[in-house]
Design a protein around this motif. Sequence first.
Motif, PDB file in Angstrom:
ATOM      1  N   PRO A 562       0.642  -0.997  -0.006  1.00 25.21           N
ATOM      2  CA  PRO A 562      -0.060   0.174   0.148  1.00 25.21           C
ATOM      3  C   PRO A 562       0.788   1.293  -0.120  1.00 25.21           C
ATOM      4  O   PRO A 562       2.104   1.463   0.862  1.00 25.21           O
ATOM      5  CB  PRO A 562      -0.734  -0.131   1.304  1.00 25.21           C
ATOM      6  CG  PRO A 562      -0.774  -1.498   1.601  1.00 25.21           C
ATOM      7  CD  PRO A 562       0.465  -2.266   1.216  1.00 25.21           C
ATOM      8  N   GLU A 563       0.481   2.203  -0.807  1.00 29.32           N
ATOM      9  CA  GLU A 563       1.301   3.421  -1.040  1.00 29.32           C
ATOM     10  C   GLU A 563       0.568   4.870  -0.415  1.00 29.32           C
ATOM     11  O   GLU A 563       1.388   5.619  -0.307  1.00 29.32           O
ATOM     12  CB  GLU A 563       1.349   3.741  -2.444  1.00 29.32           C
ATOM     13  CG  GLU A 563       2.309   2.545  -3.384  1.00 29.32           C
ATOM     14  CD  GLU A 563       3.783   2.875  -2.852  1.00 29.32           C
ATOM     15  OE1 GLU A 563       4.104   3.752  -2.065  1.00 29.32           O
ATOM     16  OE2 GLU A 563       4.583   2.050  -3.440  1.00 29.32           O
ATOM     17  N   ASN A 564      -0.586   4.666   0.068  1.00 33.35           N
ATOM     18  CA  ASN A 564      -1.066   5.621   0.946  1.00 33.35           C
ATOM     19  C   ASN A 564      -2.098   5.385   2.037  1.00 33.35           C
ATOM     20  O   ASN A 564      -2.380   3.995   2.015  1.00 33.35           O
ATOM     21  CB  ASN A 564      -1.858   6.734  -0.022  1.00 33.35           C
ATOM     22  CG  ASN A 564      -3.133   6.016  -1.011  1.00 33.35           C
ATOM     23  OD1 ASN A 564      -3.968   5.751  -0.133  1.00 33.35           O
ATOM     24  ND2 ASN A 564      -2.868   5.830  -2.284  1.00 33.35           N
ATOM     25  N   ASP A 565      -2.688   5.946   2.833  1.00 37.51           N
ATOM     26  CA  ASP A 565      -3.504   5.701   4.029  1.00 37.51           C
ATOM     27  C   ASP A 565      -4.888   5.537   3.524  1.00 37.51           C
ATOM     28  O   ASP A 565      -5.556   4.806   4.190  1.00 37.51           O
ATOM     29  CB  ASP A 565      -3.540   6.908   4.917  1.00 37.51           C
ATOM     30  CG  ASP A 565      -2.032   6.893   5.646  1.00 37.51           C
ATOM     31  OD1 ASP A 565      -1.178   6.224   5.608  1.00 37.51           O
ATOM     32  OD2 ASP A 565      -1.752   8.345   6.021  1.00 37.51           O
ATOM     33  N   SER A 566      -5.371   5.620   2.197  1.00 38.32           N
ATOM     34  CA  SER A 566      -6.775   5.368   1.921  1.00 38.32           C
ATOM     35  C   SER A 566      -6.729   4.011   1.508  1.00 38.32           C
ATOM     36  O   SER A 566      -7.732   3.349   1.374  1.00 38.32           O
ATOM     37  CB  SER A 566      -7.129   6.303   0.617  1.00 38.32           C
ATOM     38  OG  SER A 566      -6.120   5.946  -0.722  1.00 38.32           O
ATOM     39  N   VAL A 567      -5.816   3.301   1.454  1.00 35.82           N
ATOM     40  CA  VAL A 567      -5.568   1.974   0.942  1.00 35.82           C
ATOM     41  C   VAL A 567      -6.167   0.890   2.220  1.00 35.82           C
ATOM     42  O   VAL A 567      -5.267   0.905   3.097  1.00 35.82           O
ATOM     43  CB  VAL A 567      -4.371   1.420   0.401  1.00 35.82           C
ATOM     44  CG1 VAL A 567      -4.353  -0.266  -0.021  1.00 35.82           C
ATOM     45  CG2 VAL A 567      -4.025   2.388  -0.982  1.00 35.82           C
ATOM     46  N   GLN A 568      -6.965  -0.003   2.216  1.00 40.45           N
ATOM     47  CA  GLN A 568      -7.355  -0.949   2.952  1.00 40.45           C
ATOM     48  C   GLN A 568      -7.038  -2.350   2.581  1.00 40.45           C
ATOM     49  O   GLN A 568      -7.245  -2.803   1.455  1.00 40.45           O
ATOM     50  CB  GLN A 568      -8.827  -0.808   3.431  1.00 40.45           C
ATOM     51  CG  GLN A 568      -9.387  -1.954   4.433  1.00 40.45           C
ATOM     52  CD  GLN A 568     -10.745  -2.027   4.389  1.00 40.45           C
ATOM     53  OE1 GLN A 568     -11.702  -1.136   3.776  1.00 40.45           O
ATOM     54  NE2 GLN A 568     -11.529  -2.721   5.536  1.00 40.45           N
ATOM     55  N   THR A 569      -6.350  -3.214   3.364  1.00 42.68           N
ATOM     56  CA  THR A 569      -5.940  -4.309   2.882  1.00 42.68           C
ATOM     57  C   THR A 569      -7.071  -5.354   3.430  1.00 42.68           C
ATOM     58  O   THR A 569      -7.292  -5.225   4.679  1.00 42.68           O
ATOM     59  CB  THR A 569      -4.623  -4.906   3.892  1.00 42.68           C
ATOM     60  OG1 THR A 569      -3.726  -3.968   3.287  1.00 42.68           O
ATOM     61  CG2 THR A 569      -4.373  -6.265   3.604  1.00 42.68           C
ATOM     62  N   LEU A 570      -7.771  -6.070   2.614  1.00 45.23           N
ATOM     63  CA  LEU A 570      -8.912  -6.884   2.861  1.00 45.23           C
ATOM     64  C   LEU A 570      -8.475  -8.403   3.532  1.00 45.23           C
ATOM     65  O   LEU A 570      -9.091  -8.970   3.846  1.00 45.23           O
ATOM     66  CB  LEU A 570      -9.775  -6.892   1.650  1.00 45.23           C
ATOM     67  CG  LEU A 570     -10.428  -5.443   1.184  1.00 45.23           C
ATOM     68  CD1 LEU A 570     -11.513  -5.708  -0.045  1.00 45.23           C
ATOM     69  CD2 LEU A 570     -11.114  -4.853   2.483  1.00 45.23           C
ATOM     70  N   ALA A 571      -7.276  -8.738   2.451  1.00 48.42           N
ATOM     71  CA  ALA A 571      -6.925 -10.103   2.931  1.00 48.42           C
ATOM     72  C   ALA A 571      -5.497 -10.260   2.752  1.00 48.42           C
ATOM     73  O   ALA A 571      -4.679  -9.319   1.917  1.00 48.42           O
ATOM     74  CB  ALA A 571      -7.555 -10.909   1.859  1.00 48.42           C
ATOM     75  N   VAL A 572      -4.799 -11.287   3.228  1.00 44.34           N
ATOM     76  CA  VAL A 572      -3.266 -11.200   3.388  1.00 44.34           C
ATOM     77  C   VAL A 572      -2.998 -12.924   2.656  1.00 44.34           C
ATOM     78  O   VAL A 572      -3.763 -13.573   3.063  1.00 44.34           O
ATOM     79  CB  VAL A 572      -2.679 -11.173   4.550  1.00 44.34           C
ATOM     80  CG1 VAL A 572      -2.649  -9.604   5.024  1.00 44.34           C
ATOM     81  CG2 VAL A 572      -3.128 -11.885   5.748  1.00 44.34           C
ATOM     82  N   PHE A 573      -1.760 -12.764   2.299  1.00 46.35           N
ATOM     83  CA  PHE A 573      -1.394 -14.273   1.792  1.00 46.35           C
ATOM     84  C   PHE A 573      -0.866 -14.815   3.104  1.00 46.35           C
ATOM     85  O   PHE A 573      -0.713 -14.336   4.400  1.00 46.35           O
ATOM     86  CB  PHE A 573       0.020 -14.122   1.092  1.00 46.35           C
ATOM     87  CG  PHE A 573      -0.317 -13.871  -0.263  1.00 46.35           C
ATOM     88  CD1 PHE A 573      -1.059 -14.433  -1.300  1.00 46.35           C
ATOM     89  CD2 PHE A 573       0.223 -12.409  -0.612  1.00 46.35           C
ATOM     90  CE1 PHE A 573      -1.139 -13.869  -2.597  1.00 46.35           C
ATOM     91  CE2 PHE A 573      -0.061 -11.707  -1.937  1.00 46.35           C
ATOM     92  CZ  PHE A 573      -0.676 -12.482  -2.997  1.00 46.35           C
TER      93      PHE A 573
END
Length: 687
Positions: A562-573
């Motif tokens: 993610p490159e900015n604060d507006s990005v939400q991570t919904l899932a991870v490996f």
Amino acid sequence: MDKTIPGEQFDLGVCYYPEQWPEHMWADDYRRMQELGFTIIRMGEFAWNFFEPEEGVFTFDLFDRAIDLAHAHGLKVILGTPTATPPAWMTYQYPEILNVSFDGVQYQHGVRRHYNYSSPVYRQYCAKITEAMAKHYANYPGVAGWQIDNELNCEVNVFYSQADHAAFRIWLREKYGSLDVLNQTWGTVFWNQSYSDWEQVHLSRPAPSKSANPHQALDEKRFISDNVISFARLQVDILRRLAPQQWITTNGMFGHLDSHAMTDELLDFFSYDSYPNFSTIWNDADRENPLMDRSYSNQLAKVRSASPTFCIMEQQSGPGGWVNLLAQSAPKPGQMRLWTYQSVAHGADMVLFFRWRTATFGTEIYWHGINDYHNRPNRRVTEAAKISMELGKIGEIIAGSRFAADVAILHDYDNEWDGEFDVWHGPLTRESEYSWSKALQFSHIPYDYLYVQNKTTLHDLTRYKVLIYPHPAIMSEETAELLKQYVAGGGKLLFGARSGYKDQRGHCRMTPFPGLVADLCGVTVEDFTLVLNEASTPNMRWIDGADEAPTPARLFNDILLPENDSVQTLAVFDGDYYAGKPALTRNAYGSGEAYYYGAAFSREVADALIHRLGLAPATTGWAELPPEVEVAIRVKQNRRFAFLLNFSDKPVRAHLLREMDDMLAGKQLGVGELDIAPYDVLVLALS
């Protein structure tokens, strides 16, 4: 301008080959077609010898009699130009018209589609036969329209004759202007492939390695497509000039042909040949809940993207198969009707069954028609009669209506053709489109395909609430800007792994992945890897508060940053050396959202995203359907029609939430349980 069936009449008919049957049978055949309620037939597409039995000698007597008799029985005729099968006198005298294999072996006369599109000699003879037929049949009673050739690029979609090599060089000179630009575009400095004279340039030829220049391979497919369109244009221009009152179409949707450009530039509407029983050969039976014949709904959605209402020039009516291959089991009782309504539900306003009677000789003696060899009644004839009776009641009501969808899967020819050669992204698209089509169908969410072209506008995109562009490795600046405008205006857009990293030449951009859409998605790709087998596939684990089980992140993994604060991570490996790294993100962009999934989409991931996107079934508020039933909605002014198709071999139970009219049965259905028989179809008036 939309390419659609003219008028608002529904035509049902059949393919008929008068040259293959004794003339004394014609009248009885036409009489029974008329009794079945058929209104249109197709003929002529394989009959060059009957129109021109020897060079320069044109005869029309047989087809005049066949068309006159059909017209007397109230049947309209679609006449095919016979250029799919050049006659033996021509291939013998002018062998340069024959196609050549990649290995340089010339194909010989026999079977069909043995010609090449580039031969000046063949083009000259195609123009002559088209002109002779157009002059004769331009105002002929009963001839409604023309089919150009037959199934362009079927059987073979690569061409290596000397005429093709020469035509490719001409195409390249017109496209690039100079060898310097060609060398730069193809990156020929790699492996010392640079050209210093145009005569050195050829289509791909045998080499020590199976690999080839990928940029040349992409251009070759673009050339083949343009060449096919040029071949079709030769005939269309003659017909437009000499027979302006008759419509023009062609049938197919085969590889290495931009069917959308061809339709836009040349045709009045597009036609398709629908054989859902091929799914018994090329099937997904190894998957859980396979789509099987239902997968043809996905194909029909692609056809609809070229022509919102279209013709099914060949609708499967019996078991198919050539003598030596493609053998299929017989459609079960009800499936012929189901497949016909599958076509109608997706936009067909004209349907012709293939064929009236099964051939008693030739390669297709097992490609069964409505009638068997013996010409006595059978269950297919009975089923055709039922279909005709039903469409006789509702055909004009639904004709001209348009398929309704809030979701579109984006597709484009450059990535399709590049992906045939590039295993780092091609297989991903096939997997993701399959997964999304299954998830949307089983969730009762109608969807379109939208092909990204130079003429695509923001208005084309904003018709949809959600766009899915699974793996557009090649992306132009114009397309990237269009997608940003769509999302900024409130749209929701989903990408998969390997997006945006190539330019239109197929060169990899020297910018962080996903290239031109990195700022739209708010991420860059920190690392990446092919996932070579199921055993090494890591899971994806949801972390956004949902309780879904981990699911495999298949085929390729982009590890996201993610490159900015507006990005939400919904899932991870959830595995391998990148466990815990972002696998799926959502970025707020303007009024909309852009999602990036670092793998190929699976059915499970698509299902979970459907929920997060807030997509509701088309049945919301009026019915609850089991997953075995597909729903399609067609809209005409203020009227909405729902097609319910049970693809299961078992009865299923639906639940109606309000009263509505059953248009086929001509009765009102009340609130409550509704049993749908195996392979049954209902058409409901929603408004």
